[in-house]
Design a protein around this motif. Structure first.
Motif, short mmCIF file in Angstrom:
data_model
loop_
_atom_site.label_atom_id
_atom_site.label_comp_id
_atom_site.label_asym_id
_atom_site.label_seq_id
_atom_site.Cartn_x
_atom_site.Cartn_y
_atom_site.Cartn_z
N ARG A 1 0.84 -1.37 -0.09
CA ARG A 1 0.13 0.06 -0.08
C ARG A 1 1.08 1.17 0.03
O ARG A 1 0.29 2.45 0.34
N ASP A 2 2.07 1.02 0.07
CA ASP A 2 3.09 2.29 0.00
C ASP A 2 2.90 3.16 1.08
O ASP A 2 2.87 4.44 1.01
N ALA A 3 2.68 2.54 2.17
CA ALA A 3 2.55 2.92 3.63
C ALA A 3 3.79 2.92 4.41
O ALA A 3 4.34 1.77 4.60
N GLU A 4 3.96 3.95 5.31
CA GLU A 4 5.00 3.85 6.17
C GLU A 4 4.65 3.43 7.75
O GLU A 4 3.14 4.32 7.82
N ILE A 5 4.78 2.38 8.25
CA ILE A 5 4.18 2.08 9.52
C ILE A 5 4.84 2.91 10.40
O ILE A 5 5.83 2.94 10.70
N ARG A 6 4.03 3.81 11.14
CA ARG A 6 4.39 4.80 12.15
C ARG A 6 4.30 4.57 13.61
O ARG A 6 5.08 4.62 14.33
N TYR A 7 3.24 3.71 13.91
CA TYR A 7 2.98 3.45 15.12
C TYR A 7 3.01 1.81 15.22
O TYR A 7 2.07 1.39 14.37
N VAL A 8 3.10 1.07 16.38
CA VAL A 8 2.68 -0.27 16.61
C VAL A 8 2.14 -0.25 18.04
O VAL A 8 3.05 0.22 18.87
N VAL A 9 1.06 -0.67 18.16
CA VAL A 9 0.53 -0.14 19.55
C VAL A 9 -0.30 -1.71 20.23
O VAL A 9 -0.76 -2.32 19.40
N ASP A 10 -0.19 -1.95 21.42
CA ASP A 10 -0.72 -2.86 22.13
C ASP A 10 -1.69 -2.23 23.18
O ASP A 10 -1.48 -1.30 23.69
#
Length: 410
Positions: free
Chosen positions: A175-184
């Motif tokens: 999707r040509d997207a940058e993962i900025r956050y990964v949240v639990d």
């Protein structure tokens, strides 16, 4: 019954069904006899379940013995056909299927066995009213749900599973997207979290609730307040994380403290449009509420249930009825939507779930009585998710096999 989508049509091939096709049949509630040829302890630890499923365990050794005596058909004499035969990797079960079919029994093999079933991860888009695309990830073998929110070339992943780190990375790249956050949303007790590994792979910020530090967090991660400060949007303190906001492109995730299932549990509100979406983690499900005993044990379950009651009454149930509830898990009792996703409007759950209309005494008795067994290996999984224990990929995979059992069914 046979699904040959992953197989050629050669005459000597064992008829099989792919995990994806099995998932669709279980979702539809089609009657199915599952013959599990693993050892009894493996079967009791974890086996296929679902509406319409009758699971029977007959060890593979009995098929070997029956092959020698010519009594294979007798092993399945009391079973309704067609029969799906399963084992760990699909090899012993394939042998059993061949013997059954030679004896005139309608049987097929689960391709790849229970390992392949555990590896199945299905992505579907969730319908939301927001400047974002939301993908719900579904692990049918355990009912675990995770989410990726895409907006403006950025992404945030909520409650990722470590076993599927590559999937989130690859899907974001597509999707040509940058993962900025990964949240639990909380310290999970049923699966090994992918927050750390995904953050390391992508340079995204690993984000945890404020209270995770009080539970002994032993790895570098941002609290939601710190992450909100970095995005320059309503910074929150350790004591007050409500209204902390995470920006993803044109979309906003607002933190709502929702303790009860665990002390640090949060939910995340996706804002925009006329109706919001609330990612509730293990606080509220489509078929029940979060169990209160996993963090504090039996002795602390009542106090946790009191906290959960207040959370539901004063926080979640005060939200607009058209809010979409997107939970962290589902069970066999949950009904998917037409597009296969697991989500429901809050007003629907108010009418459906008795727990949401109980008075406090009724709720406390309901939430602390007749609980299912705790998730397998929950103490080690919590330790791994806090960074207190290091587990390799194979160990992590074994630890989290089986149902999540994080809910109090309605």
């Amino acid at each position: 019954m046979t699904d040959r989508s992953d197989a050629d049509d050669s005459a000597d091939e064992t008829p099989s069904i792919a995990p994806e096709a099995l998932a669709e049949r279980l979702r539809a509630g089609d009657p199915l006899t599952v013959l599990d040829v693993r050892d009894r302890d493996e079967f009791e630890r974890w086996h296929l379940t679902g509406e319409g499923v009758e699971a029977v365990q007959i060890p593979h050794m009995k098929f070997i013995q029956a092959q020698a005596t010519g009594d294979v058909a007798d092993l399945a004499a009391d079973l309704e056909e067609p029969i799906l035969v399963v084992c760990g990797r699909g090899e012993a079960s394939a042998h059993a299927v061949d013997l059954l079919r030679d004896a005139g029994v309608d049987a097929a093999n689960l391709a790849g066995g229970m390992d392949a079933w555990a590896d199945l991860y299905v992505a579907r888009e969730l319908e939301v009213d927001a400047p974002a695309t939301v993908v719900q990830y579904d692990r049918p073998s355990s009912g675990c749900l995770a989410y990726t929110i895409y907006s403006g070339g950025e992404a945030a992943v909520i409650d990722p599973l470590r076993a599927f780190t590559d999937r989130y990375v690859d899907d974001a790249a597509e999707r040509d997207a940058e993962i900025r956050y990964v949240v639990d949303t909380h310290v999970h007790a049923d699966h090994v979290s992918g927050v750390r590994t995904l953050a390391e792979r992508t340079d995204a910020a690993a984000v945890v609730p404020e209270g995770a530090t009080d539970r002994g967090l032993a790895f570098d991660a941002m609290t939601v307040g710190d992450a909100a400060e970095r995005s320059s949007a309503n910074p929150a303190s350790q004591a007050q994380q409500d209204a902390a906001k995470l920006r993803i492109g044109d979309a906003t995730l607002t933190v709502l403290a929702t303790p009860g299932h665990t002390t640090e549990s949060i939910s995340l509100r996706l804002e925009g449009g006329d109706a919001e979406t609330l990612f509730t983690g293990d606080t509220l499900f489509l078929e029940g509420v979060g169990r209160p005993d996993l963090e504090r044990g039996d002795d602390g379950a009542t106090a946790a249930a009191e906290q959960l009651y207040e959370t539901l009454r004063d926080r979640i149930l005060e939200l607009p009825g058209e809010t979409t509830i997107a939970p962290g898990h589902y069970s066999d009792a949950a009904d998917p939507g037409e597009n296969g996703t697991y989500a429901a409007r809050l007003e629907t759950l108010r009418d459906r779930l008795a727990a949401l209309s109980m008075d406090e005494d009724e709720f406390l008795a309901h939430a602390t009585s007749d609980l299912p067994p705790r998730p397998s290996n929950h103490e080690r999984i919590v330790a791994a998710n806090l960074g207190l224990e290091t587990v390799d990929e194979e160990t992590a995979f074994e630890l989290e096999l089986g149902p999540n059992n994080c809910a109090v069914a309605d």
